[in-house]
Design an enzyme around this catalytic site. Structure first.
Site, mmCIF file in Angstrom:
data_model
loop_
_atom_site.group_PDB
_atom_site.id
_atom_site.type_symbol
_atom_site.label_atom_id
_atom_site.label_comp_id
_atom_site.label_asym_id
_atom_site.label_seq_id
_atom_site.Cartn_x
_atom_site.Cartn_y
_atom_site.Cartn_z
ATOM 1 N NE ARG A 1 -4.364 -1.622 1.442
ATOM 2 C CZ ARG A 1 -5.524 -1.671 2.074
ATOM 3 N NH1 ARG A 1 -5.694 -1.012 3.206
ATOM 4 N NH2 ARG A 1 -6.525 -2.372 1.580
ATOM 5 C CG ASP B 1 -4.640 -2.068 -3.373
ATOM 6 O OD1 ASP B 1 -4.930 -3.275 -3.218
ATOM 7 O OD2 ASP B 1 -4.638 -1.242 -2.434
ATOM 8 C CD GLN C 1 -2.828 5.606 -4.220
ATOM 9 O OE1 GLN C 1 -3.107 6.327 -5.176
ATOM 10 N NE2 GLN C 1 -2.869 6.033 -2.964
ATOM 11 C CB SER D 1 -8.036 -1.105 -3.012
ATOM 12 O OG SER D 1 -7.248 -1.005 -1.840
ATOM 13 C CE1 TYR E 1 -4.561 -4.573 4.192
ATOM 14 C CE2 TYR E 1 -2.249 -4.001 4.420
ATOM 15 C CZ TYR E 1 -3.300 -4.431 3.645
ATOM 16 O OH TYR E 1 -3.099 -4.711 2.319
#
Length: 373
Positions: free
Chosen positions: A119, A127, A124, A130, A227
Site C-alpha cells: 500500500r 491494488d 495504487q 482495494s 490495516y
C-alpha cells in the site's frame, strides 16, 4: 511475452483476469494474448470479443506461456502444465497457500500474489484488493437491501410516512466506506465503527456517524500499511458493550472486519443477534475467513428468529463484469514491472512491489510469511 488468461476452474468464480479492453492494450504493446475458451463468458465477455481485440482463443498454450493470469489460485492440474520458470499471477490466497507451494516449486514457477501489493502511492493502480473490496462493499448493501423487507429511504406518502432504514457498518476500510456511501445514496441513516482513528473523519465525510471506544489503544490501532491491528481482549469487550445496544436498534448491519493472515474477529455475538428485531439483516462480508458473526455460513442466508444472517463469500463475483474489468486493469498496471525492454518476460526483483508480491521463485518459497513455521 506470451500471456495465457485462464478460464476459472471453480464454478463459484465468475470473474476473469482480462477483458477485451485490456487485451487490446496488451496486444498493442506487442504481447501475445491467449484466452482459454469461455474464460469471460459468465462475466459477459464472449470469445469473439477477445478475438476482435487481438487475442487467440485456445486451451492448448499453457505449456508455452511466459505468464499465466488468473483470478484465483490455479489448481495443481493446471500448474503442472505450465512451463518451468513461467510466472503465475492472480489473487493466490497467500494465507491458505502453503499446501500448494510444492505445486509451484515443482515447476520453478514465479508466483505473484496480488493480495500482497504494497500500500504505497506508486502501487495504487495495481491494488486488486482495494478494487475488488470497493465493489464488494457496494454489493453488500445491495444484497442487504434486497433481504430487508422494507424500503431504504424515508418516503412521505398520502397513506403515511415510511421511516428510513438504519444501517450500521462495522469496519470502515475500502469495503466499509463504499458500503457507507452506498447506503447513504439509498437514503438510509448510517452509522459506522472501526478500530482505526483515521476512519472517524472518513466516515463523517460520507455522512455517517462514527461510533467507537476512543481510548489510548484505539489511537494506536493502525499498522504502517494502513490495516487494522489485532485489538486486545479488553478493548474488544469494551467495544462490544458499546455496540451491543446500538446493534439492537439497527435494520441492516454490514460487517467487513478482516485481519491479514488471521481468522476474522467476532464482532456480533449470538446474544447480540438474539436482541435484534425480527426482519433485521446481517451481511457478513468476512464469512470466507471464519466470519464476524458465528452464526453466518458461507453462501447461505440463515434465519435466526426472524433475523437474516447472510454470508457472501465472493461478493465481487456478483458484479463479474465490473470486477473483472478493474482486476484486469490492476494487472495491466503491474505488467511493466515484469517486462523487459523488448517486451520479454523479465521480472525486476529489485523493485519493491515485485519483491513484496513474490511467493515462490526458482523452485523455492521466498516470501517471509510463508517460510515461517
Amino acid at each position: 511475452m506470451k500471456i495465457v488468461v485462464l478460464k476459472e476452474r471453480s464454478s463459484e468464480e465468475s470473474r476473469v483476469a482480462a477483458v477485451p479492453e485490456t487485451v487490446k492494450k496488451l496486444a498493442g504493446a506487442g504481447h501475445t494474448l491467449v484466452i482459454e475458451p469461455g474464460a469471460g463468458l459468465v462475466a459477459g465477455f464472449p470469445d469473439a470479443a477477445y478475438e476482435e481485440a487481438g487475442a487467440q482463443i485456445s486451451d492448448k498454450e499453457l505449456g508455452n506461456a511466459d505468464l499465466v493470469m488468473g483470478v484465483r489460485r490455479p489448481p495443481a492440474e493446471v500448474l503442472s502444465q505450465v512451463k518451468e520458470g513461467a510466472g503465475v499471477i492472480g489473487l493466490l490466497e497467500p494465507h491458505s497457500i502453503k499446501d500448494s507451494l510444492g505445486d509451484f516449486n515443482a515447476r520453478k514457477l514465479l508466483a505473484l500474489s496480488m493480495e500482497y501489493t504494497p500500500r504505497i502511492t506508486r502501487a495504487q493502480s495495481m491494488d486488486a484488493l482495494s478494487s475488488q473490496s470497493n465493489l464488494a462493499g457496494y454489493r453488500a448493501v445491495i444484497e442487504g437491501a434486497a433481504l430487508y423487507g422494507r424500503a431504504m429511504p424515508m418516503m412521505m406518502t398520502a397513506a403515511g410516512t415510511v421511516a428510513p432504514a438504519k444501517v450500521f457498518v462495522m469496519g470502515a476500510g475500502v469495503a466499509g466506506l463504499q458500503a457507507i456511501a452506498t447506503a447513504r445514496r439509498l437514503g438510509a441513516i448510517v452509522t459506522a465503527t472501526d478500530v482505526r482513528p483515521a476512519a472517524k473523519e472518513q466516515v463523517a465525510s460520507l455522512g455517517g456517524k462514527f461510533i467507537a471506544v476512543e481510548d489510548e489503544e484505539f489511537k494506536a490501532a493502525e499498522t504502517a500499511g494502513g490495516y487494522a491491528k489485532q485489538m486486545s481482549e479488553e478493548y474488544q469487550k469494551k467495544q462490544a458493550e458499546l455496540t451491543a445496544s446500538h446493534i439492537a436498534k439497527q435494520d441492516i448491519v454490514i460487517t467487513t472486519a478482516l485481519i491479514p493472515g488471521r481468522p476474522a474477529p467476532t464482532l456480533i455475538s449470538e446474544e447480540m443477534v438474539a436482541n435484534m428485531k425480527p426482519g433485521a439483516v446481517i451481511v457478513d462480508m468476512a464469512v470466507a475467513m471464519g466470519g464476524n458473526c458465528p452464526l453466518s455460513k458461507p453462501d447461505e442466508v440463515v434465519d435466526v428468529n426472524g433475523v437474516k444472517v447472510a454470508g457472501f463469500s465472493n461478493l465481487p463475483a456478483r458484479l463479474a463484469a465490473d470486477s473483472s474489468s478493474l482486476l484486469a486493469k490492476n494487472l495491466v498496471s503491474f505488467l511493466p514491472l515484469i517486462t523487459g525492454e523488448n517486451g520479454e518476460f523479465a521480472p525486476n526483483f529489485d523493485d519493491e512491489i515485485v519483491a513484496a508480491m513474490t511467493l515462490t521463485r526458482d523452485g523455492e518459497t521466498v516470501h517471509a510469511t510463508l517460510k515461517e513455521g
